[in-house]
Design an enzyme around this catalytic site. Structure first.
Site, mmCIF file in Angstrom:
data_model
loop_
_atom_site.group_PDB
_atom_site.id
_atom_site.type_symbol
_atom_site.label_atom_id
_atom_site.label_comp_id
_atom_site.label_asym_id
_atom_site.label_seq_id
_atom_site.Cartn_x
_atom_site.Cartn_y
_atom_site.Cartn_z
ATOM 1 N N HIS A 56 5.299 27.862 10.941
ATOM 2 C CA HIS A 56 5.473 26.464 11.329
ATOM 3 C C HIS A 56 6.948 26.205 11.663
ATOM 4 C CE1 HIS A 56 1.536 26.066 9.597
ATOM 5 N NE2 HIS A 56 1.976 26.285 8.375
ATOM 6 N N ARG A 113 0.022 30.527 15.606
ATOM 7 C CA ARG A 113 -0.609 31.771 15.178
ATOM 8 C C ARG A 113 0.111 32.961 15.805
ATOM 9 N NH1 ARG A 113 -5.608 29.399 16.954
ATOM 10 N NH2 ARG A 113 -6.566 28.206 15.268
ATOM 11 N N HIS A 172 3.528 33.612 7.224
ATOM 12 C CA HIS A 172 2.653 33.579 6.054
ATOM 13 C C HIS A 172 1.177 33.658 6.433
ATOM 14 C CE1 HIS A 172 2.960 29.332 7.300
ATOM 15 N NE2 HIS A 172 1.742 29.195 6.799
#
Length: 268
Positions: free
Chosen positions: A60, A155, A135
């Site tokens: 993110h 992604r 992550h």
């Protein structure tokens, strides 16, 4: 008020849920979101996640990076593990610091999973995930997540699932190094404590009805998640598996024998 519950179908979700949740449609539900009415702007979002397969490896952006891309802000989040199978793992950060060319090569060769640091987890593990952290969440886990309220995920790798990847966006924001384990802690199941005092939000675990830990905390939004027991938000009943929101911490009442997560944005 009580927030509306939204079930989100995911390829890595679960069809059989632990109590008090129910999955009557028998779809693979991966997330339960708690959403305010359109007239109410919430700074945070609370989710439960239920995994039967690995989530995509993702990242993110932070506030500055997100605004450059046209979004109002970025996304930082944290996780409290509520249940983990003995073999359950989280992928957080990389096993070593690499260059962007190394990351691209690992993705192209199918070796990306080996580059991620997979950490064994158990009930009571807590992780703060700063923006930029590569992550993923492995199978066999139920967790509660508190995050900045935005649906913004890049992604990097999705195990050949037919879903869109966002590699170029991810490369601009990803931290290509190991996770700082100072963001991890073991949370005692019977202790009232602050779990995180971050740049965007604070999160507390509260045992029983004593909310003195919140007394000197200033915030215009409070979200209450009963993990066990009942909360009252201005008299509205919030049960286990639900989430309530209010503007003043003095509007929060908790049952004596309960266990709760309380979260509020940091006033910046």
């Amino acid at each position: 008020m009580k927030l509306k519950k939204k079930s989100v179908v995911k390829p890595w979700g679960q069809s059989i849920f632990p109590s008090p949740f129910h999955n009557n449609k028998k779809q693979k539900i991966g997330e339960i979101w708690f959403e305010p009415p359109k007239a109410v702007t919430a700074g945070l979002m609370v989710k439960y996640l239920f995994t039967s397969e690995k989530l995509s490896i993702q990242v993110h952006p932070n506030d500055r990076q997100a605004r450059r891309a046209g979004f109002p802000h970025g996304k930082e989040e944290c996780w409290l593990i509520l249940h983990a199978e003995p073999w359950a793992k989280l992928g957080i950060g990389l096993t070593k610091e690499v260059q962007s060319t190394d990351l691209r090569a690992a993705i192209a060769s199918g070796e990306m999973e080996n580059l991620v640091n997979w950490i064994p987890v158990e009930t009571g593990d807590f992780f703060y995930i700063p923006a930029g952290t590569i992550h993923a969440i492995g199978p066999g886990i139920v967790l509660v997540e508190v995050q900045q309220n935005i649906d913004l995920t890049y992604r990097i790798y999705d195990y050949r699932r037919p879903r869109e990847l966002h590699l170029e966006d991810a490369m601009k924001v990803a931290s290509l190094k190991p996770y700082n384990m100072s963001y991890h802690r073991k949370v005692p199941p019977d202790q009232t404590m602050m779990l995180v005092d971050g740049p965007h939000f604070r999160v507390f675990q509260i045992i029983g009805s004593n909310i003195e830990i919140l007394t000197d905390v200033e915030a215009s939004e409070w979200q209450v998640i009963p993990l066990d027991g009942t909360a009252w938000i201005s008299g509205v009943v919030i049960k286990t598996g639900e989430c309530g929101i209010c503007a003043r911490q003095t509007d929060i009442e908790l049952s004596k024998n309960g266990k709760f997560i309380v979260a509020c944005p940091t006033n910046e």
